[in-house]
Design a protein around this motif. Structure first.
Motif, PDB file in Angstrom:
ATOM      1  N   PHE A 197      13.542  26.338  52.750  1.00  0.00           N
ATOM      2  CA  PHE A 197      14.665  27.254  52.548  1.00  0.00           C
ATOM      3  C   PHE A 197      14.265  28.453  51.683  1.00  0.00           C
ATOM      4  O   PHE A 197      14.929  29.482  51.707  1.00  0.00           O
ATOM      5  CB  PHE A 197      15.848  26.511  51.914  1.00  0.00           C
ATOM      6  CG  PHE A 197      16.590  25.636  52.891  1.00  0.00           C
ATOM      7  CD1 PHE A 197      17.637  26.139  53.646  1.00  0.00           C
ATOM      8  CD2 PHE A 197      16.223  24.311  53.067  1.00  0.00           C
ATOM      9  CE1 PHE A 197      18.304  25.341  54.561  1.00  0.00           C
ATOM     10  CE2 PHE A 197      16.888  23.496  53.977  1.00  0.00           C
ATOM     11  CZ  PHE A 197      17.930  24.019  54.726  1.00  0.00           C
ATOM     12  N   ALA A 198      13.200  28.302  50.898  1.00  0.00           N
ATOM     13  CA  ALA A 198      12.698  29.422  50.100  1.00  0.00           C
ATOM     14  C   ALA A 198      11.770  30.311  50.928  1.00  0.00           C
ATOM     15  O   ALA A 198      11.597  31.490  50.620  1.00  0.00           O
ATOM     16  CB  ALA A 198      11.955  28.888  48.874  1.00  0.00           C
ATOM     17  N   LYS A 199      11.206  29.754  51.990  1.00  0.00           N
ATOM     18  CA  LYS A 199      10.241  30.507  52.810  1.00  0.00           C
ATOM     19  C   LYS A 199      10.910  31.252  53.961  1.00  0.00           C
ATOM     20  O   LYS A 199      10.514  32.372  54.300  1.00  0.00           O
ATOM     21  CB  LYS A 199       9.181  29.544  53.364  1.00  0.00           C
ATOM     22  CG  LYS A 199       7.975  30.235  53.993  1.00  0.00           C
ATOM     23  CD  LYS A 199       6.895  29.232  54.311  1.00  0.00           C
ATOM     24  CE  LYS A 199       5.641  29.893  54.873  1.00  0.00           C
ATOM     25  NZ  LYS A 199       4.887  30.641  53.857  1.00  0.00           N
ATOM     26  N   TRP A 200      11.945  30.623  54.568  1.00  0.00           N
ATOM     27  CA  TRP A 200      12.608  31.211  55.732  1.00  0.00           C
ATOM     28  C   TRP A 200      14.131  31.215  55.556  1.00  0.00           C
ATOM     29  O   TRP A 200      14.668  30.446  54.750  1.00  0.00           O
ATOM     30  CB  TRP A 200      12.267  30.402  56.990  1.00  0.00           C
ATOM     31  CG  TRP A 200      10.805  30.278  57.267  1.00  0.00           C
ATOM     32  CD1 TRP A 200       9.920  31.294  57.528  1.00  0.00           C
ATOM     33  CD2 TRP A 200      10.022  29.070  57.320  1.00  0.00           C
ATOM     34  NE1 TRP A 200       8.660  30.798  57.739  1.00  0.00           N
ATOM     35  CE2 TRP A 200       8.689  29.432  57.619  1.00  0.00           C
ATOM     36  CE3 TRP A 200      10.321  27.719  57.152  1.00  0.00           C
ATOM     37  CZ2 TRP A 200       7.662  28.507  57.741  1.00  0.00           C
ATOM     38  CZ3 TRP A 200       9.303  26.773  57.263  1.00  0.00           C
ATOM     39  CH2 TRP A 200       7.989  27.174  57.558  1.00  0.00           C
ATOM     40  N   GLU A 250      11.899  27.865  44.397  1.00  0.00           N
ATOM     41  CA  GLU A 250      10.836  28.702  43.838  1.00  0.00           C
ATOM     42  C   GLU A 250       9.644  27.840  43.411  1.00  0.00           C
ATOM     43  O   GLU A 250       8.486  28.184  43.655  1.00  0.00           O
ATOM     44  CB  GLU A 250      11.408  29.460  42.624  1.00  0.00           C
ATOM     45  CG  GLU A 250      10.549  30.584  42.110  1.00  0.00           C
ATOM     46  CD  GLU A 250      11.190  31.289  40.919  1.00  0.00           C
ATOM     47  OE1 GLU A 250      10.432  31.781  40.067  1.00  0.00           O
ATOM     48  OE2 GLU A 250      12.434  31.331  40.839  1.00  0.00           O
ATOM     49  N   VAL A 251       9.940  26.705  42.790  1.00  0.00           N
ATOM     50  CA  VAL A 251       8.880  25.798  42.332  1.00  0.00           C
ATOM     51  C   VAL A 251       8.248  25.071  43.519  1.00  0.00           C
ATOM     52  O   VAL A 251       7.027  24.974  43.635  1.00  0.00           O
ATOM     53  CB  VAL A 251       9.432  24.767  41.324  1.00  0.00           C
ATOM     54  CG1 VAL A 251       8.287  23.923  40.750  1.00  0.00           C
ATOM     55  CG2 VAL A 251      10.187  25.452  40.198  1.00  0.00           C
ATOM     56  N   MET A 252       9.089  24.568  44.429  1.00  0.00           N
ATOM     57  CA  MET A 252       8.575  23.825  45.585  1.00  0.00           C
ATOM     58  C   MET A 252       7.672  24.691  46.455  1.00  0.00           C
ATOM     59  O   MET A 252       6.640  24.238  46.936  1.00  0.00           O
ATOM     60  CB  MET A 252       9.749  23.285  46.420  1.00  0.00           C
ATOM     61  CG  MET A 252      10.491  22.146  45.764  1.00  0.00           C
ATOM     62  SD  MET A 252      11.622  21.282  46.903  1.00  0.00           S
ATOM     63  CE  MET A 252      12.849  22.545  47.170  1.00  0.00           C
ATOM     64  N   LEU A 253       8.067  25.963  46.644  1.00  0.00           N
ATOM     65  CA  LEU A 253       7.269  26.852  47.492  1.00  0.00           C
ATOM     66  C   LEU A 253       5.923  27.172  46.837  1.00  0.00           C
ATOM     67  O   LEU A 253       4.898  27.233  47.514  1.00  0.00           O
ATOM     68  CB  LEU A 253       8.039  28.140  47.794  1.00  0.00           C
ATOM     69  CG  LEU A 253       7.352  29.106  48.768  1.00  0.00           C
ATOM     70  CD1 LEU A 253       7.068  28.437  50.107  1.00  0.00           C
ATOM     71  CD2 LEU A 253       8.201  30.363  48.976  1.00  0.00           C
ATOM     72  N   ALA A 254       5.934  27.358  45.517  1.00  0.00           N
ATOM     73  CA  ALA A 254       4.674  27.632  44.804  1.00  0.00           C
ATOM     74  C   ALA A 254       3.695  26.465  44.988  1.00  0.00           C
ATOM     75  O   ALA A 254       2.507  26.661  45.233  1.00  0.00           O
ATOM     76  CB  ALA A 254       4.948  27.861  43.319  1.00  0.00           C
ATOM     77  N   ILE A 255       4.222  25.233  44.908  1.00  0.00           N
ATOM     78  CA  ILE A 255       3.379  24.044  45.102  1.00  0.00           C
ATOM     79  C   ILE A 255       2.902  23.960  46.549  1.00  0.00           C
ATOM     80  O   ILE A 255       1.726  23.691  46.824  1.00  0.00           O
ATOM     81  CB  ILE A 255       4.148  22.763  44.695  1.00  0.00           C
ATOM     82  CG1 ILE A 255       4.466  22.800  43.198  1.00  0.00           C
ATOM     83  CG2 ILE A 255       3.338  21.516  45.049  1.00  0.00           C
ATOM     84  CD1 ILE A 255       5.457  21.736  42.751  1.00  0.00           C
TER      85      ILE A 255
END
Length: 282
Positions: A197-200, A250-255
């Motif tokens: 959901f943070a990417k698309w 934000e945190v999940m996408l960075a990981i």
């Protein structure tokens, strides 16, 4: 000489007391390594507990059932990955008298069918007449909760001809990633919170028949000893809550993009001092 000996004994006692206090200032937190939200939430909490509350934190990657058992028996001090009331309902029923529920760290967690925002379909019912999906739903691991519910949805919504393709979490997001830039129609089994959901730009298809159930919460659960062992940690867990799927995203996408979980958590904590202050008062 006697005085020196006395001072030596006194120093040894002070050192022993300091070591004991240092050992006491440690908490253990269980998490599930394969769950992106569990990894992100647990690592952010661990960084806050270390940096702001002064405790050492031992993170233990375990299966969901062992995580619950660990907290219930006191072998683990806490977990931040309890999906309630349905997904972990059986674990809760079995252990509720042996643990302390500190409340939700994420609200509006849910499972269902997810599509890109650019598709016309808004409801699962729309899949019956929308031929652009080619009668395919991309799934994750066979036998998982969302897959069982999707089999049910295909029956309940009379999606005759639709096939549920078993895959994995990584396989599902890979197919989504291939379809998205081409603006192709794709329906996948999924859940929130998740890094996709943070990417698309995505949306859940409405589920008027309620096959997937209502929204759940992800709760922080402590052992019965935590309040006495680490009162500052218990107080923090009562206040620790993500504001939205974008914040944890934000945190999940960075990981997902390659950062080590602890590094991603440290960066997020450094960038959001006002949120950390809300949780800790520091």
């Amino acid at each position: 000489m006697n005085m020196r000996r006395f001072l030596g004994v006194g120093s040894a006692l002070v050192l022993a007391m300091s070591a004991a206090q240092a050992m006491a200032k440690e908490v253990s937190i269980g998490y599930v390594d394969g769950w992106a939200d569990s990894v992100a939430t647990t690592n952010v909490a661990a960084v806050v507990i270390k940096e702001k509350l002064g405790y050492d934190v031992k993170l233990q990657a375990v299966a969901a059932g062992i995580m619950w058992q660990g907290v219930a028996t006191g072998k683990l001090d806490a977990m931040l990955s309890a999906w309630l009331p349905v997904t972990h309902g059986e674990y809760w029923a079995k252990n509720k008298d042996k643990v302390v529920d500190y409340g939700a760290n994420f609200k509006d967690a849910k499972i269902g069918l997810i599509v890109p925002e650019y598709v016309k379909a808004n409801s699962i019912e729309d899949l019956k007449t929308d031929e652009t999906f080619k009668q395919k739903i991309v799934g994750i691991d066979a036998g998982s909760g969302v897959m069982i519910k999707t089999d049910q949805a295909i029956k309940d919504y009379d999606l005759t001809g639709y096939k549920l393709q078993a895959s994995s979490g990584a396989g599902m997001t890979a197919e989504l990633g291939r379809a998205y830039p081409k603006q192709q129609s794709i329906a996948v089994t999924g859940w929130v919170p998740h890094w996709m959901f943070a990417k698309w730009k995505l949306k859940f298809l409405e589920d008027p028949k309620g096959v997937y159930g209502a929204a759940e919460t992800v709760n922080s659960i402590g052992s019965q000893q935590l309040d006495k062992k680490a009162p500052e940690v218990a107080a923090f867990l009562k206040k620790f809550q993500w504001q939205s799927k974008d914040e944890i995203g934000e945190v999940m996408l960075a990981i997902q993009d390659g950062a080590k979980p602890e590094a991603a958590a440290k960066e997020w904590v450094a960038k959001h001092p006002e949120r950390v202050a809300e949780w800790t008062g520091k």
